[in-house]
Design a protein around this motif. Structure first.
Motif, PDB file in Angstrom:
ATOM      1  N   SER A 122     -37.908 -41.911 -16.886  1.00  0.00           N
ATOM      2  CA  SER A 122     -37.459 -40.639 -16.334  1.00  0.00           C
ATOM      3  C   SER A 122     -36.753 -40.910 -15.012  1.00  0.00           C
ATOM      4  N   GLY A 123     -35.466 -40.598 -14.964  1.00  0.00           N
ATOM      5  CA  GLY A 123     -34.693 -40.846 -13.759  1.00  0.00           C
ATOM      6  C   GLY A 123     -33.574 -39.844 -13.615  1.00  0.00           C
ATOM      7  N   VAL A 124     -32.499 -40.264 -12.958  1.00  0.00           N
ATOM      8  CA  VAL A 124     -31.350 -39.396 -12.710  1.00  0.00           C
ATOM      9  C   VAL A 124     -30.083 -40.117 -13.125  1.00  0.00           C
ATOM     10  N   ARG A 125     -29.231 -39.390 -13.846  1.00  0.00           N
ATOM     11  CA  ARG A 125     -27.916 -39.911 -14.229  1.00  0.00           C
ATOM     12  C   ARG A 125     -26.854 -39.114 -13.486  1.00  0.00           C
ATOM     13  N   TRP A 126     -26.055 -39.811 -12.692  1.00  0.00           N
ATOM     14  CA  TRP A 126     -24.985 -39.196 -11.919  1.00  0.00           C
ATOM     15  C   TRP A 126     -23.679 -39.345 -12.691  1.00  0.00           C
ATOM     16  N   THR A 127     -23.086 -38.231 -13.106  1.00  0.00           N
ATOM     17  CA  THR A 127     -21.789 -38.275 -13.762  1.00  0.00           C
ATOM     18  C   THR A 127     -20.702 -38.182 -12.700  1.00  0.00           C
ATOM     19  N   VAL A 128     -19.739 -39.096 -12.771  1.00  0.00           N
ATOM     20  CA  VAL A 128     -18.713 -39.233 -11.738  1.00  0.00           C
ATOM     21  C   VAL A 128     -17.415 -38.569 -12.207  1.00  0.00           C
ATOM     22  N   HIS A 129     -16.877 -37.690 -11.367  1.00  0.00           N
ATOM     23  CA  HIS A 129     -15.655 -36.952 -11.679  1.00  0.00           C
ATOM     24  C   HIS A 129     -14.647 -37.129 -10.542  1.00  0.00           C
ATOM     25  N   GLU A 130     -13.391 -36.974 -10.860  1.00  0.00           N
ATOM     26  CA  GLU A 130     -12.387 -36.891  -9.805  1.00  0.00           C
ATOM     27  C   GLU A 130     -12.560 -35.551  -9.088  1.00  0.00           C
ATOM     28  N   ALA A 131     -12.497 -35.589  -7.760  1.00  0.00           N
ATOM     29  CA  ALA A 131     -12.657 -34.372  -6.962  1.00  0.00           C
ATOM     30  C   ALA A 131     -11.492 -34.262  -5.983  1.00  0.00           C
ATOM     31  N   SER A 132     -11.246 -33.057  -5.540  1.00  0.00           N
ATOM     32  CA  SER A 132     -10.168 -32.831  -4.586  1.00  0.00           C
ATOM     33  C   SER A 132     -10.475 -33.524  -3.263  1.00  0.00           C
ATOM     34  N   ALA A 133      -9.433 -34.070  -2.656  1.00  0.00           N
ATOM     35  CA  ALA A 133      -9.593 -34.716  -1.350  1.00  0.00           C
ATOM     36  C   ALA A 133      -9.536 -33.724  -0.201  1.00  0.00           C
ATOM     37  N   ALA A 134      -9.254 -32.456  -0.483  1.00  0.00           N
ATOM     38  CA  ALA A 134      -9.195 -31.445   0.575  1.00  0.00           C
ATOM     39  C   ALA A 134     -10.590 -31.209   1.143  1.00  0.00           C
ATOM     40  N   PRO A 135     -10.734 -31.201   2.467  1.00  0.00           N
ATOM     41  CA  PRO A 135     -12.059 -30.964   3.058  1.00  0.00           C
ATOM     42  C   PRO A 135     -12.479 -29.510   2.876  1.00  0.00           C
ATOM     43  N   PRO A 136     -13.759 -29.264   2.664  1.00  0.00           N
ATOM     44  CA  PRO A 136     -14.243 -27.882   2.514  1.00  0.00           C
ATOM     45  C   PRO A 136     -14.321 -27.169   3.856  1.00  0.00           C
ATOM     46  N   ASP A 137     -14.287 -25.859   3.819  1.00  0.00           N
ATOM     47  CA  ASP A 137     -14.451 -25.034   5.013  1.00  0.00           C
ATOM     48  C   ASP A 137     -15.941 -24.754   5.188  1.00  0.00           C
ATOM     49  N   LEU A 138     -16.557 -25.462   6.112  1.00  0.00           N
ATOM     50  CA  LEU A 138     -18.004 -25.376   6.286  1.00  0.00           C
ATOM     51  C   LEU A 138     -18.349 -25.040   7.730  1.00  0.00           C
ATOM     52  N   PRO A 139     -19.484 -24.381   7.943  1.00  0.00           N
ATOM     53  CA  PRO A 139     -19.890 -24.064   9.315  1.00  0.00           C
ATOM     54  C   PRO A 139     -20.373 -25.306  10.048  1.00  0.00           C
ATOM     55  N   SER A 140     -20.269 -25.270  11.377  1.00  0.00           N
ATOM     56  CA  SER A 140     -20.877 -26.321  12.180  1.00  0.00           C
ATOM     57  C   SER A 140     -22.390 -26.183  12.122  1.00  0.00           C
ATOM     58  N   LEU A 141     -23.097 -27.200  12.594  1.00  0.00           N
ATOM     59  CA  LEU A 141     -24.556 -27.148  12.597  1.00  0.00           C
ATOM     60  C   LEU A 141     -25.054 -25.997  13.466  1.00  0.00           C
ATOM     61  N   ALA A 142     -24.416 -25.806  14.625  1.00  0.00           N
ATOM     62  CA  ALA A 142     -24.838 -24.716  15.515  1.00  0.00           C
ATOM     63  C   ALA A 142     -24.601 -23.356  14.862  1.00  0.00           C
ATOM     64  N   GLU A 143     -23.451 -23.184  14.235  1.00  0.00           N
ATOM     65  CA  GLU A 143     -23.159 -21.918  13.556  1.00  0.00           C
ATOM     66  C   GLU A 143     -24.138 -21.659  12.419  1.00  0.00           C
ATOM     67  N   ALA A 144     -24.421 -22.704  11.641  1.00  0.00           N
ATOM     68  CA  ALA A 144     -25.330 -22.558  10.506  1.00  0.00           C
ATOM     69  C   ALA A 144     -26.748 -22.234  10.980  1.00  0.00           C
ATOM     70  N   GLU A 145     -27.169 -22.825  12.085  1.00  0.00           N
ATOM     71  CA  GLU A 145     -28.511 -22.553  12.602  1.00  0.00           C
ATOM     72  C   GLU A 145     -28.624 -21.102  13.071  1.00  0.00           C
ATOM     73  N   ARG A 146     -27.605 -20.619  13.772  1.00  0.00           N
ATOM     74  CA  ARG A 146     -27.632 -19.228  14.219  1.00  0.00           C
ATOM     75  C   ARG A 146     -27.660 -18.269  13.032  1.00  0.00           C
TER      76      ARG A 146
END
Length: 246
Positions: A122-146
């Motif tokens: 019993s384990g984990v199988r990681w399937t590998v796909h091509e993904a976009s190189a564009a960075p995601p729009d994510l909050p900073s750590l401070a923003e996410a904490e607030r």
């Protein structure tokens, strides 16, 4: 394997610690295997190559210039951490999680699934796909904490206002599962704090109970928990990205 499984978060945490020089590759993979069993990686089509151990996959990608791992914790209507292509986004959303390996000029998306072979493996199988190189729009750590603090208070107030046997957040929000939530060496203290709190709340969301509530009460409760879930996922992603800016 859904968002409540920590396997993608564990890979990102310990993988980034390895990439930043705070731990070794063997230590990182050993930690992952201790939590979830043997780990293998395989391309999404047979023509792209066969299966190998996750350890070998990461070592080979490091030679190619792997510089960071990003965590994606998407949900339907909220592809958090994903930037495409649509086929990969759909697979990751179905799984509720993915890891994005950042390489020079491209990215690879790894999606985990339970890997059972016979009665004892019993384990984990990681399937590998091509993904976009564009960075995601994510909050900073401070923003996410607030945002997490605000959502937690709002959810608590809403749940306490609902009459019935299920009131407030379950006890899991107050400390269970902290060891599982701890980030790898090298992460700043604030990231550890936010990561632990987000993991507690994620557990509380899984344990929340609707028995004994009316339809109206469930609607109020559902809105509060959906808002909290969104804040929890953003806080977990921000905490796991705090060691490396990508």
């Amino acid at each position: 394997m859904r968002i409540d499984s920590p396997v993608s978060a564990t890979l990102v945490s310990w993988g980034n610690s390895w990439l930043a020089g705070h731990t070794g590759l063997d230590d990182a993979v050993d930690r992952l295997e201790a939590a979830a069993g043997p780990q293998v990686a395989a391309a999404d089509t047979a023509a792209d190559g066969g299966e190998c151990t996750l350890r070998a996959f990461l070592a080979d990608r490091r030679i190619e210039g792997l510089c960071a791992l990003r965590l994606a914790l998407p949900a339907p209507g909220d592809p958090l951490g994903l930037t495409g292509p649509p086929a990969f986004n759909g697979i990751a959303i179905d799984a509720g999680q993915a890891v994005i390996a950042v390489l020079p000029g491209r990215c690879l998306g790894l999606v985990p699934a339970a890997d059972r072979r016979g009665s004892s493996y019993s384990g984990v199988r990681w399937t590998v796909h091509e993904a976009s190189a564009a960075p995601p729009d994510l909050p900073s750590l401070a923003e996410a904490e607030r945002a997490l603090t605000i959502a937690m208070r709002a959810a608590t107030d809403a749940l306490l206002a609902v009459a019935g046997p299920a009131q407030g957040l379950p006890p899991a929000a107050r400390g269970e599962g902290d060891a599982e939530a701890m980030l790898a060496p090298g992460y700043p203290g604030r990231a550890h704090r936010v990561g632990v709190l987000a993991a507690r709340l994620a557990l509380a969301l899984r344990l929340a109970d609707e028995r004994g509530l009316t339809a109206g009460q469930m609607a109020v409760r559902g809105k509060a928990l959906r808002d909290l879930d969104r804040a929890v996922r953003r806080a977990r992603v921000a905490a796991h990205h705090a060691i490396i800016q990508v």
